[in-house]
Design a protein around this motif. Sequence first.
Motif, PDB file in Angstrom:
ATOM      1  N   VAL A 245       0.791  -1.169  -0.098  1.00  0.00           N
ATOM      2  CA  VAL A 245       0.063   0.031   0.098  1.00  0.00           C
ATOM      3  C   VAL A 245       0.890   1.136   0.147  1.00  0.00           C
ATOM      4  O   VAL A 245       0.580   2.021  -0.665  1.00  0.00           O
ATOM      5  CB  VAL A 245      -0.826  -0.007   1.266  1.00  0.00           C
ATOM      6  N   VAL A 246       1.910   1.392   0.821  1.00  0.00           N
ATOM      7  CA  VAL A 246       2.642   2.490   0.927  1.00  0.00           C
ATOM      8  C   VAL A 246       3.609   2.515  -0.427  1.00  0.00           C
ATOM      9  O   VAL A 246       3.744   3.650  -0.955  1.00  0.00           O
ATOM     10  CB  VAL A 246       3.854   2.028   2.028  1.00  0.00           C
ATOM     11  N   ASP A 247       3.720   1.463  -1.175  1.00  0.00           N
ATOM     12  CA  ASP A 247       4.560   1.583  -2.397  1.00  0.00           C
ATOM     13  C   ASP A 247       3.519   2.131  -3.371  1.00  0.00           C
ATOM     14  O   ASP A 247       3.923   3.307  -4.127  1.00  0.00           O
ATOM     15  CB  ASP A 247       4.984   0.249  -2.965  1.00  0.00           C
ATOM     16  N   LEU A 248       2.398   1.779  -3.522  1.00  0.00           N
ATOM     17  CA  LEU A 248       1.274   2.549  -4.279  1.00  0.00           C
ATOM     18  C   LEU A 248       1.185   3.787  -3.830  1.00  0.00           C
ATOM     19  O   LEU A 248       1.143   4.818  -4.908  1.00  0.00           O
ATOM     20  CB  LEU A 248      -0.009   1.649  -4.338  1.00  0.00           C
ATOM     21  N   LEU A 249       0.998   4.252  -2.675  1.00  0.00           N
ATOM     22  CA  LEU A 249       0.601   5.719  -2.211  1.00  0.00           C
ATOM     23  C   LEU A 249       1.713   6.546  -2.589  1.00  0.00           C
ATOM     24  O   LEU A 249       1.351   7.779  -2.644  1.00  0.00           O
ATOM     25  CB  LEU A 249       0.236   5.725  -0.705  1.00  0.00           C
ATOM     26  N   SER A 250       2.877   6.050  -2.649  1.00  0.00           N
ATOM     27  CA  SER A 250       4.056   7.071  -3.140  1.00  0.00           C
ATOM     28  C   SER A 250       4.504   7.168  -4.525  1.00  0.00           C
ATOM     29  O   SER A 250       5.122   8.222  -4.894  1.00  0.00           O
ATOM     30  CB  SER A 250       5.559   6.385  -2.554  1.00  0.00           C
ATOM     31  N   ILE A 251       3.436   6.781  -5.459  1.00  0.00           N
ATOM     32  CA  ILE A 251       3.580   6.896  -6.797  1.00  0.00           C
ATOM     33  C   ILE A 251       2.349   7.824  -7.287  1.00  0.00           C
ATOM     34  O   ILE A 251       2.377   8.523  -8.144  1.00  0.00           O
ATOM     35  CB  ILE A 251       3.840   5.962  -7.727  1.00  0.00           C
TER      36      ILE A 251
ATOM     37  N   ARG B 287       8.219   4.561   2.607  1.00  0.00           N
ATOM     38  CA  ARG B 287       8.986   3.677   1.957  1.00  0.00           C
ATOM     39  C   ARG B 287      10.250   2.882   2.818  1.00  0.00           C
ATOM     40  O   ARG B 287      10.607   2.076   2.939  1.00  0.00           O
ATOM     41  CB  ARG B 287       9.395   3.836   0.568  1.00  0.00           C
ATOM     42  N   VAL B 288      10.860   4.241   3.423  1.00  0.00           N
ATOM     43  CA  VAL B 288      12.302   3.738   4.011  1.00  0.00           C
ATOM     44  C   VAL B 288      11.859   3.142   5.184  1.00  0.00           C
ATOM     45  O   VAL B 288      12.936   2.512   5.789  1.00  0.00           O
ATOM     46  CB  VAL B 288      12.842   5.268   4.214  1.00  0.00           C
ATOM     47  N   LEU B 289      10.763   2.661   5.856  1.00  0.00           N
ATOM     48  CA  LEU B 289      10.476   2.005   6.663  1.00  0.00           C
ATOM     49  C   LEU B 289      11.058   0.633   6.672  1.00  0.00           C
ATOM     50  O   LEU B 289      11.143  -0.079   7.515  1.00  0.00           O
ATOM     51  CB  LEU B 289       9.015   1.905   6.943  1.00  0.00           C
TER      52      LEU B 289
END
Lengths: 291, 291, 291, 291
Positions: free
Chosen positions: D109-115, D143-145
Amino acid sequence: MSQRRPDRFHIARETDQPEPLAGWRLRLNDIIFGAESPAGKAFDIALIIAILISVMAVMLETVGTVQHQHGGWLVRLEWFFTLAFTLEYGLRLLCVRHPWRYATSFFGVVDLLSIIPTYLSLLIPGVNSLLVIRVLRILRVFRVLKLFRYLNEAEMLLQAMRTGYRKILVFLYAVLTLVIVFGSIMYLIEGPDNGFSSIPRSVYWAIVTLTTVGYGDIAPVTAIGQFIASAVMITGYAIIAVPTGIYTAELANQIRIKRDSRGCPGCGKTGHELDADFCRFCGESLQTGHD
Amino acid sequence: MSQRRPDRFHIARETDQPEPLAGWRLRLNDIIFGAESPAGKAFDIALIIAILISVMAVMLETVGTVQHQHGGWLVRLEWFFTLAFTLEYGLRLLCVRHPWRYATSFFGVVDLLSIIPTYLSLLIPGVNSLLVIRVLRILRVFRVLKLFRYLNEAEMLLQAMRTGYRKILVFLYAVLTLVIVFGSIMYLIEGPDNGFSSIPRSVYWAIVTLTTVGYGDIAPVTAIGQFIASAVMITGYAIIAVPTGIYTAELANQIRIKRDSRGCPGCGKTGHELDADFCRFCGESLQTGHD
Amino acid sequence: MSQRRPDRFHIARETDQPEPLAGWRLRLNDIIFGAESPAGKAFDIALIIAILISVMAVMLETVGTVQHQHGGWLVRLEWFFTLAFTLEYGLRLLCVRHPWRYATSFFGVVDLLSIIPTYLSLLIPGVNSLLVIRVLRILRVFRVLKLFRYLNEAEMLLQAMRTGYRKILVFLYAVLTLVIVFGSIMYLIEGPDNGFSSIPRSVYWAIVTLTTVGYGDIAPVTAIGQFIASAVMITGYAIIAVPTGIYTAELANQIRIKRDSRGCPGCGKTGHELDADFCRFCGESLQTGHD
Amino acid sequence: MSQRRPDRFHIARETDQPEPLAGWRLRLNDIIFGAESPAGKAFDIALIIAILISVMAVMLETVGTVQHQHGGWLVRLEWFFTLAFTLEYGLRLLCVRHPWRYATSFFGVVDLLSIIPTYLSLLIPGVNSLLVIRVLRILRVFRVLKLFRYLNEAEMLLQAMRTGYRKILVFLYAVLTLVIVFGSIMYLIEGPDNGFSSIPRSVYWAIVTLTTVGYGDIAPVTAIGQFIASAVMITGYAIIAVPTGIYTAELANQIRIKRDSRGCPGCGKTGHELDADFCRFCGESLQTGHD
């Protein structure tokens, strides 16, 4: 006996093993680098006082009223200490076995940096550059770090920091993520009209708030902004527990280990727990060494 | 047992061992210095109330509106308490075996300092000097330090501070170095135009920031200044872990030592809880070893 | 089994032992006071939601814009909840064995105080008195303290506070002495011209500074004042270690004791240390009860 | 062993067990999801640098002067990273066994939200909506998490937080009750004339004060208000001990448990230090029990 772990505070000492030095160089080395002989102790105390006075002088020089009235002898004081420290730096180079090792060691560099600024102020005049020089002068204070050598406690404090190093980095990363996210949200909510003029500036505000500093130069004005600010504050108030918890746990561990001064009769290693009956490194019984 | 370690809070008590004192001096000593007898307890409670009221009066005297309306009886109240404390000071001198030892002990000096200012205000009139006197008056509060005598806990807290003393000094030195270096850097970056008018003032700002107080009377304005300020804040937020870690570790040690003091008569092991009646290792009764 | 130490959070429960209550009173008691039955749990959750909404309504009523637009139904909401809580209070009185004991217990008083203000606002109109009523209304929040009953952890946190109680009092006394002395000194140095208009106000400043809050409404202006303020700040920054140390040590102790759930086969008492082989209360071997 | 406790940071890893993947998908999986192979490590480091640069770019874009001068290539940089991260997201979906599980996992989800935000800024132009997009962009930082995966320490810190979870909730509830009660009292005492314009705003002030942030945008003016504010400050200064105590106790426990895990093959006792080779109770070698 194989405990020779690298210790950055003893690098300078390693270069001046007494054997190859003889005569006045040996005596000078004892006085300048050593703190065991009466002369060495007196030299160290005189040095600390000289450093404190010279730092005070540099600081006072920047105060308008003081500079106006006593500027003359403050400059002379500065030159006196610079020349004295230069002489001392030369003597240090003379009386160590490996001058280059000393010059490139941490304190060698600090010793040099604490005399250069005054000479630089002659070569490069001008207001702005002078200001840069003034702040370099303050590095002279770092010399007093040598005090650490006298205090075994400092090593324990630093050791606890080193073992908790990675935990603290993780914590700092979490804090940075928090302030970037909270800063961005506040930039959106409060906007440039209320002082949150950019994301970097909002992140600065988030740091000011999370660390509970709270200057008040930027403060939320809208209701929703104050609500989020409250969340940041309570977060900051709660997560200060994390570095404290890390450090306390590591230091308690350090004190516990330290307390154990018994050497194993088998392998000579120390650092056993107080209730240990057998060495944890070689399995030898510790009973005979029991006090 | 042989536990008579030197204890600075009992120095005054040591000077009044009951044997050589007799008659009314012995009874007076019990009342004034002791807290065991009902009269002694009543005296101590009355003393604390008197001190609290007199401190309150001194504080209220400086409030403009209160001083205007009730200035008269506040002055009379101050004189009443000063005379009462003077009488008490005289009686203390009378009923101890070694009056000079009492007079030069910590509380003897505090007792004297808490009555002198009022008399001084007669001899040296004038606005400025009066102000100096007012603040000396507040030293009377130190008398309440005697409360410490009733609280064994205070001794434990202080003991933990004493054992961690050197670690805290190292920490304070590190903090001072940090604020001097950071203050100097900010003096250079922000400069007099943004309130950083001298290095001492910038160091003051660094202390305000590092300790997370954050008045906001001086705050960085430039982007690079705010960046460095953020570094100072996060440093301050993180290194508060150090004194806390030191104190917690020392206090936990102190509590452990308190538990440790009794040895089991059966197996000799220590480390029993304070309310234990039987040894947890061999089941032997601990009653005989009970103090 | 003789562990019936007084526990203030169970006073109300003690009054409603199920035996003498029968029929609908018993069932009502289970629902209102109990949290074990599904109905009791549902009631408690509904109560918490009602309390949260009513507190929110009281808070919103004071916001100018909200009060202007939605003042009407906010008042109606307030009356609805007041009547509901009054009914609940009556039912509580009905279904306990000792209504008077309930009414005088901590939560009985809080229950009553959380409904009175609304009725009082009818009898005593007027702006000033209304303001007093508003703040009493907020006491309704205290009802939610019942949540504590569900959380065993709260008891542990409070127990650690109780055992460290005397240490914290000593610490608070030391803090008060510090702020009075520092406040008086600053009153003398800075004076009324720089905002330090009286000793009480200077003490307020000292508290703001020592606790690292730092509003900045009063801040030192003179150099010597800033120097003393720096001392106060560093003191405050360092001594925060004391309450933290006290609490951490007590809580660690509490967690350690708690972990020990084994009951002694001889006397039934719990709270033995994990490595104990014999009961510390009766000396019985704990081996059989070992898991 | 049977140590497979649920670990939320490894959910994504669970979906890519190497067996069913073959050929280029397996290699790609090793590079993108793994950090063991040199290529995987290089990929992760490149990813972290890309994220840091892109976050920096998003932040700088909001600074007026920077945006004016370098706005063009900042936009191009943003698009470059968005396209790169989109490609990466596609590859991740390709090379996992269960794409849907990955897409619905936390990092999916984080990967998607970041684009998404960059593409959204094309569809929905306009000043206000653009601002909303900017803050969503910052989520890319999350993402850096993934860094957490590399640091075992983070797991320990989080575990200590999880075990102390309920204690911290109780503490937060107590803090909220305190600030609502204190805020309401201050609203009554200070009133709208001194900045305490409503209960929510007064509660905001109470949070600012209790957490020792102390902006100074709202500060008590009346004597009684300053007295209550002092009480809030000292309360805040003292109760910071509670979260610190909770976390320190839990973390010390966590560190202890880590040490405790190995049992001696000779006597069965646990609690050996991590680097111990021999049992400290019976001297038996611990090598066989080594993991």
